[in-house]
Design an enzyme around this catalytic site. Structure first.
Site, PDB file in Angstrom:
ATOM      1  N   ASN A  14      -7.665  19.672 -12.790  1.00 28.19           N
ATOM      2  CA  ASN A  14      -7.099  20.293 -11.587  1.00 28.19           C
ATOM      3  C   ASN A  14      -8.198  20.480 -10.542  1.00 28.19           C
ATOM      4  O   ASN A  14      -9.004  21.399 -10.626  1.00 28.19           O
ATOM      5  CB  ASN A  14      -6.464  21.637 -11.956  1.00 28.19           C
ATOM      6  N   CYS A  71      -6.696  23.595  -6.909  1.00 25.97           N
ATOM      7  CA  CYS A  71      -6.107  24.937  -6.877  1.00 25.97           C
ATOM      8  C   CYS A  71      -6.354  25.565  -5.512  1.00 25.97           C
ATOM      9  O   CYS A  71      -7.497  25.613  -5.062  1.00 25.97           O
ATOM     10  CB  CYS A  71      -6.688  25.833  -7.959  1.00 25.97           C
TER      11      CYS A  71
END
Ligand code: RRO
Length: 307
Positions: free
Chosen positions: A129, A132
């Protein structure tokens, strides 16, 4: 003949093209009371760092006219505790598990990836990821920069399972960043994470969310997701894409698949209905039957065909 809903993402085969989106189905088997987790393409668990992290102050979520704003702030138990407490329940239910990881620095990502090595026999992929929106108010999104994206992915290359890169549409450099992710070893990109937004409470005259800004998700961002998937597919046709952003039914899923996604993730819809992900999978089967599509994979990227 039953419709063939199987799909391929990089080197992996999945029996179904619908997954949970990271952060919207808990860290473990929370949805199993509503959905047969083994029927989904995969369960993508909420982003984990090597160490536990408390997340942002409340309030953390707020409904918007056609979606949701969140500032959860990456709350999680840390990889080791997750492997001990949550992974067994997912494996027991036959889920194909994709683990999302995050960090504040390149070294943090490396540490999360290293801790996950102990669980690589029970997971199918790692979603890195890079996007974010709730780390320092979105000021330091790795996915806004091809060099930072490359550095993070390189730091996770000790993993033997395939890595996907979750990217952001809060930048005009998404194609460049996707290319960097691919060159640094990502087998797929997940498009898109939430868009950075904000709500002000007009009574207190202050930002409503504890984290001040947050990530906008749901129906409101669906056209942005479709456009982003389309752009990346057009520019990098050999890079697998997992589409996410406002998938609420079979039609919104098919749109992302026609734009170029090989599978879709369902997130915000799960908050309104915990069975949404299974209903969308059923809806895809019905849509394919009604449109005489025998293999869903024949639709992938269909919107790019000319004539
Ligand atoms: O935890 C969050 O606040 C969060 C994450 Br990690 C993310 O990737 N996207 C989002 O909207 N919220």
């Amino acid at each position: 003949m039953p419709v063939d809903l199987s799909t391929t993402i990089g080197s992996l085969e999945f029996p179904a093209p619908v997954m949970t989106a990271a952060g919207t189905a808990g860290h473990g088997a929370e949805l199993s009371a509503y959905v047969d987790l083994s029927s989904l393409g995969a369960v993508v668990v909420k982003s984990l760092s090597a160490e536990p992290w408390p997340g942002n102050p409340a309030p953390r979520v707020h409904q918007t006219p056609s979606g949701m704003l969140n500032s959860v702030g990456l709350q999680g138990p840390g990889v080791a505790v997750w492997v001990r407490d949550e992974l067994p329940g997912l494996v027991e239910r036959g889920a194909r598990v994709v683990v999302s990881i995050w960090g504040r620095s390149v070294e943090d990502y490396a540490a999360a990836a290293r801790s996950l090595r102990a669980a690589e026999d029970r997971i199918v992929a790692v979603e890195v990821n890079l996007s974010c929106p709730n780390l320092d108010g979105g000021a330091h999104l790795f996915a806004h920069d091809p060099v930072a994206t490359t550095d993070v992915l390189r730091s996770t290359e000790m993993l033997e399972v395939p890595r996907w890169a979750k990217l952001s549409a809060n930048t005009d450099r998404v194609v460049e960043v996707a290319r960097a992710a691919q060159s640094a070893g990502a087998e797929a990109v997940t498009l898109i994470n939430t868009l950075i937004g904000m709500i002000i409470d007009t009574e207190s005259r202050r930002p409503l969310l504890g984290g001040v800004s947050g990530g906008l998700s749901g129906a409101a961002i669906h056209p942005v997701a479709v456009r982003t998937v389309y752009e990346v597919r057009k520019a990098i046709p050999d890079l697998a894409i997992v589409g996410a952003g406002g998938v609420t039914d079979a039609i919104t899923a098919i749109e992302l698949i026609l734009a170029g996604a090989s599978a879709v993730q369902v997130g915000t819809a799960t908050f309104a209905d915990p069975r949404a992900v299974a209903k969308i999978l059923d809806g895809l089967r019905t849509w394919c039957e009604a449109h005489e599509v025998s293999q869903l994979r024949d639709l992938i990227g269909g919107a790019h065909q000319t004539g």
